[in-house]
Every structure is written in structure tokens, then in C-alpha cells.
Write a protein that holds these residues in place. Structure first.
Motif, PDB file in Angstrom:
ATOM      1  N   THR A 196      -5.214  -7.168  -4.901  1.00  0.00           N
ATOM      2  CA  THR A 196      -6.335  -7.783  -4.185  1.00  0.00           C
ATOM      3  C   THR A 196      -6.919  -8.936  -4.985  1.00  0.00           C
ATOM      4  O   THR A 196      -7.182 -10.013  -4.453  1.00  0.00           O
ATOM      5  N   ASN A 234      -5.947  -2.718  -2.936  1.00  0.00           N
ATOM      6  CA  ASN A 234      -7.152  -2.506  -3.732  1.00  0.00           C
ATOM      7  C   ASN A 234      -6.878  -1.638  -4.955  1.00  0.00           C
ATOM      8  O   ASN A 234      -7.713  -1.531  -5.846  1.00  0.00           O
ATOM      9  N   SER A 285      -1.080  -2.354   2.679  1.00  0.00           N
ATOM     10  CA  SER A 285      -2.357  -2.567   3.365  1.00  0.00           C
ATOM     11  C   SER A 285      -3.446  -2.930   2.361  1.00  0.00           C
ATOM     12  O   SER A 285      -3.254  -2.830   1.153  1.00  0.00           O
ATOM     13  N   THR A 286      -4.618  -3.332   2.891  1.00  0.00           N
ATOM     14  CA  THR A 286      -5.756  -3.665   2.029  1.00  0.00           C
ATOM     15  C   THR A 286      -6.070  -2.503   1.092  1.00  0.00           C
ATOM     16  O   THR A 286      -6.326  -2.705  -0.095  1.00  0.00           O
ATOM     17  N   HIS A 287      -6.058  -1.289   1.625  1.00  0.00           N
ATOM     18  CA  HIS A 287      -6.379  -0.110   0.820  1.00  0.00           C
ATOM     19  C   HIS A 287      -5.457  -0.003  -0.390  1.00  0.00           C
ATOM     20  O   HIS A 287      -5.890   0.275  -1.501  1.00  0.00           O
ATOM     21  N   ILE A 288      -4.180  -0.194  -0.145  1.00  0.00           N
ATOM     22  CA  ILE A 288      -3.205  -0.051  -1.234  1.00  0.00           C
ATOM     23  C   ILE A 288      -3.314  -1.219  -2.201  1.00  0.00           C
ATOM     24  O   ILE A 288      -3.265  -1.032  -3.411  1.00  0.00           O
ATOM     25  N   GLY A 337       0.938  -5.193   8.992  1.00  0.00           N
ATOM     26  CA  GLY A 337      -0.209  -4.776   8.198  1.00  0.00           C
ATOM     27  C   GLY A 337       0.086  -3.819   7.082  1.00  0.00           C
ATOM     28  O   GLY A 337      -0.643  -3.777   6.099  1.00  0.00           O
ATOM     29  N   ILE A 338       1.118  -2.996   7.190  1.00  0.00           N
ATOM     30  CA  ILE A 338       1.288  -1.968   6.169  1.00  0.00           C
ATOM     31  C   ILE A 338       2.734  -1.697   5.764  1.00  0.00           C
ATOM     32  O   ILE A 338       2.987  -1.359   4.613  1.00  0.00           O
TER      33      ILE A 338
END
Lengths: 326, 164
Positions: A80, A109, A104-107, A231-232
């Protein structure tokens, strides 16, 4: 559901970390973000006795511009942070694109650049729980004597190298700094990967990838990823294409394909055609036609191998056309 | 291995916990601390129902990180969004726009949506898509969820800023 038993270490400095890796030897495992390591530990593909965390090593979290114009990135930088880094966005937009395309954004991060480079290879058989795998004979990667993906007399694991950032980094001629206790070496990332699903990278158990150095690049460069869900998902195929010059004129081309085989593939035939004929529509079509022959054995992860080969051709044609208009 | 002591701030409360090498952050949130709003889903990083916030208000997956890694850190779980019994604007938006059905994924979806709002108070379609790509809802779908996120700033303007 607890993780398999292991000893978890959090060294306070890089030196301490390298010592810990040396002590752990082949039963050691480095963890940074954890998104790949913990996943593999749950599947019992990783059975480390010692897990060494580099998540808090601030020495490995710097992004610095060196006097010669290259950019040195610490291996423990989160994806990120790198995706939002203005220097990378400005100087290496294609690399930035490859970072944003990871999961994804979560990963992102949690995940780090070093972790993405050293991402464990994947295949449709091993990436299932141990119980699921027990339904079939063990494969090479799970200490057996067969490959379920590509059955041939060759004793080789065909798990796919599925990471995205190395594809862009190879096109950028990046170099990896690899350290172990008392020693340091520098290796071009193009030479880092082996054509084998098990020993897929040239990294000893006591070694750690500490930095990635990207030399200045004024050429045109594009990274593109094709996946079921943008996205993922992991890539079905990804490409980095680089060339110098303007418009149709170019005499230096490099084409790197990822996520099709045990290591990123360098397309030499296609690059040669473009180098001699330029980025004309005819040459692009001709270059795309040679791709299939250069792929070798393609593993059918996320889609059939036949489809992946077609995607490789499409990716080459699409990115070369895009380069021409850049 | 012997357990080690960590101190972790969850929703503003400090916890001193004995944690083993084998526990993930999700394990201690659910079993040691007893906050069961955060769910266990795929445990591979694909579904996002275990999403919590780190100290910077970013969405992270609690199932894919060692609990020991979070010593001296601060996290927010779904239970920490409301303040004094009043729901956060994002939670109100989920209620008003009916952005849930069975509710199992909702804690993860709300925490992911809140992370989007933390970063972009009035997010664009692209920013919503990027921020919500890591969570999966199998029953109500993502249309209503996106509608709720788009309209959160209106609810915040109407009711004032509440919650963490």
C-alpha cells in the motif's frame, strides 16, 4: 484452528534477524505481512520450526533515491505504501501498476514487496488443505513422486510463480540485495527465479532479500495483468513490455510474461521481431504468433492451459499496440 | 512453547494477554478477548470477514497475522464503531440502505467500508470498488453495500460525526 507448532521470533535489528535465520537453518521461515506464509502454514505446505518476523525492521522500510539515479526500496515496505509513493508513481508508473494489481486493498495493507517477490509457487493440487490432498497421491512438492498437473517422465514440479511485481521488476532490470549473516550479494532479479516449482528461487534458507534497486528508466514501459476478478484474484497471465524510441521506431525491446509457468518467461523471439521491424501492426501480429512456441509447458491454474496460451498471445498483442501509441 | 505476554489496545481498552506462537490476531480477538463480532471465514485472505482496523484506520485481515506481532499496537473491531450506544454513520447507512441480508459477512464489510470512508470521506466509484474488492458477500450482493457507502457522508452531515 491454531497454526502448526513453531517458535516465533521478532528480532529487533537486521543483524539479529540474520543470526536467527542462520540458527534456524532449513527449518526457518521469514514472515513479513503473513498473507502468504500463514496461508501456507495452514495448508501444511510450510512446516517451519522457527518463524522470523521482519515486519518491524525499520531498516528495511526505506525508499531512497541513490546518487546514480536508481531507487532503492526496502523489502519490508508495505505494498500500500509503495503504491501510494509519489516517487515510484512518477518515475516507474508501470511498477506502481504492478503493485496495485496485487490482490486486494486488505492484503496490500499487510503484504510487503519482499514477500511478493518470494511468493510461494501455487498449483491447483497443493493449494488445498492437507485432508483434501490426502485424496490423491502426494506430489513432488508434498514429498511424493508424481506431478498431478503435468504428467510426464520429467521429475519436475510445475507449480506456477504467480506473483506480479517481479514481472515489472525484471523488465526494469532491477537488482536484489540478498544478505546473510556476515555476507551480502547482489543478484539481478532476472536471474533470481529457477524453472522449478519447488526450488523456485535462488535463496538459501539463511538468506534474506533486503532491498530492491531499480536503475533509472526512460523507456516506454507497460505492465498489464489479466485475472478473473481484477480486484483480488491471482493472475491468469501478466505481462511487462518495455521498449525505447518513439512511435513505431524502437531497437530495444523486452517482453516478460508472468503467472504462466514456474518462472517468469522472457519472450526473445517476439522481442527480436519488433527490434528489427519496429512496432508496425504487421510486426506486432507476427510477434504475437511466436508467443505460443516460447511458452513451454503451461500449468492450468485458474483456467485451462490452452486458454492461458491464448491469453498470452492477446496480452502481447495488446501491450505492444499500447506501447506504439504511448 | 511458553506463552508470551502482549499488551494490545482493542477499541480503546488496554488488554494484557498471554499469547502463544500458534495464535493469530483473530484467535485472540474471538477467544481471549471475547469480541465475537469479527468472524472467521476462509482463513486464506479471500473473503474479508475477519477485517479489523490497524492504528491508522486501515483494513487488515486478522486471520493472516500472528497475534504476537500486535504487541503494543492498537486495533479497532466492529464492536468499536459505535459510541455511547449511537451507531457510526457507516452503520446507520447500512441499516437505512438495507445493505445486508444474512449478516455473517457484515462485520467485515462494514469495517472495510469504514476504512474506505476513513481515507476518502466522499469516495468515488473506483475508490469504493478498490476498497471493497477484498470482501465477499454471498447473499445480498454488493450493489446495496456500495449505495450505503456512497451515501454515508449525507448521513454524517445529517446526524453529526459520531463513533470511532
Amino acid at each position: 484452528m491454531l497454526l502448526p507448532q513453531h517458535n516465533y521470533l521478532q528480532p529487533a535489528s537486521l543483524n539479529e534477524c540474520l543470526m536467527a535465520l542462520q540458527d534456524a537453518g532449513e527449518f526457518g521461515q521469514i514472515v513479513a505481512g503473513g498473507t502468504d506464509v500463514i496461508f501456507n502454514m495452514r495448508l501444511k505446505l510450510f512446516r517451519p520450526k522457527t518463524v522470523v518476523s521482519i515486519r518491524r525492521l525499520t531498516e528495511l522500510m526505506q525508499v531512497e533515491e541513490l546518487p546514480d539515479g536508481s531507487l532503492r526500496i526496502g523489502a519490508a515496505c508495505r505494498l500500500t505504501d509503495l503504491a501510494e509513493n509519489p516517487i515510484i508513481n512518477d518515475r516507474f508508473p508501470a511498477f506502481s501498476e504492478s503493485i496495485r494489481s496485487v490482490a486486494s486493498t486488505h492484503i496490500r495493507n499487510m503484504a510487503t514487496l519482499g514477500g511478493n517477490i518470494c511468493l510461494q509457487t501455487r498449483c491447483w493440487f497443493t493449494n488445498n488443505s492437507q485432508q483434501w490432498r490426502q485424496g490423491k497421491e502426494s506430489c513432488f512438492k508434498t514429498d511424493g513422486d508424481i506431478c498431478h498437473v503435468i504428467k510426464s517422465s520429467e521429475k519436475k514440479c510445475h507449480a506456477i510463480n504467480n506473483s506480479d511485481t517481479p514481472v515489472a521488476l525484471i523488465a526494469l532490470n532491477a537488482e536484489l540485495t540478498i544478505q546473510k549473516s556476515g555476507a551480502k550479494r547482489v543478484l539481478p532479479i532476472a536471474d533470481f527465479f529457477n524453472d522449478d516449482g519447488i526450488e523456485f528461487m535462488k535463496l538459501c534458507p539463511d538468506e534474506l532479500v533486503t532491498h530492491v534497486t531499480i536503475p533509472p528508466c526512460n523507456d516506454r514501459l507497460i505492465f498489464s495483468k489479466y485475472a478473473a476478478r481484477k480486484g483480488i484474484d491471482f493472475s491468469i497471465g501478466s505481462i511487462a513490455a518495455r521498449c525505447n524510441g518513439e512511435g513505431e521506431q524502437t531497437d530495444k525491446v523486452s517482453l516478460i510474461l508472468g503467472s504462466l509457468s514456474t518462472a517468469p518467461i522472457k519472450l526473445t523471439k517476439a522481442a527480436e521481431i519488433i527490434q528489427t521491424k519496429g512496432l508496425t501492426d504487421g510486426a506486432i501480429e507476427q510477434a504475437a504468433d511466436t508467443v505460443r512456441g516460447d511458452l513451454g509447458e503451461v500449468t492450468n491454474l485458474y483456467s485451462r492451459a490452452v486458454y492461458k496460451k491464448q491469453i498470452a498471445r492477446v496480452l502481447v498483442k495488446r501491450t505492444l499496440t499500447h506501447l506504439k501509441n504511448m | 512453547m511458553a506463552k508470551q505476554q502482549i499488551s494490545l489496545t482493542v477499541n480503546g481498552d488496554l488488554y494484557e494477554l498471554l499469547v502463544s506462537d500458534q495464535q493469530t490476531l483473530l484467535d485472540i480477538i474471538r477467544t481471549e478477548i471475547g469480541l465475537t463480532g469479527t468472524k472467521r471465514g476462509c482463513t486464506t485472505g479471500a473473503c474479508g470477514v475477519c477485517t479489523v482496523h490497524n492504528a491508522d484506520g486501515e483494513a487488515v485481515l486478522s486471520c493472516l497475522t500472528h497475534a504476537l506481532e500486535w504487541d503494543q499496537e492498537s486495533i479497532t473491531t466492529i464492536e468499536g464503531l459505535e459510541s455511547d450506544g449511537e451507531l457510526d454513520a457507516i452503520q446507520k447507512a447500512f441499516v437505512e440502505y438495507h445493505a445486508l441480508q444474512c449478516g455473517f459477512c457484515t462485520p467485515g464489510v462494514v469495517m472495510s467500508a469504514k476504512a474506505v470512508i476513513n481515507k476518502y470521506p466522499e469516495p468515488t466509484e473506483e475508490q469504493i470498488n478498490a476498497g471493497m474488492a477484498g470482501v465477499l458477500c454471498r447473499c445480498t450482493g454488493h450493489i446495496k453495500v456500495k449505495e450505503a457507502i456512497r451515501n454515508t457522508h449525507k448521513i454524517r452531515a445529517r446526524d453529526g460525526v459520531k463513533g470511532a
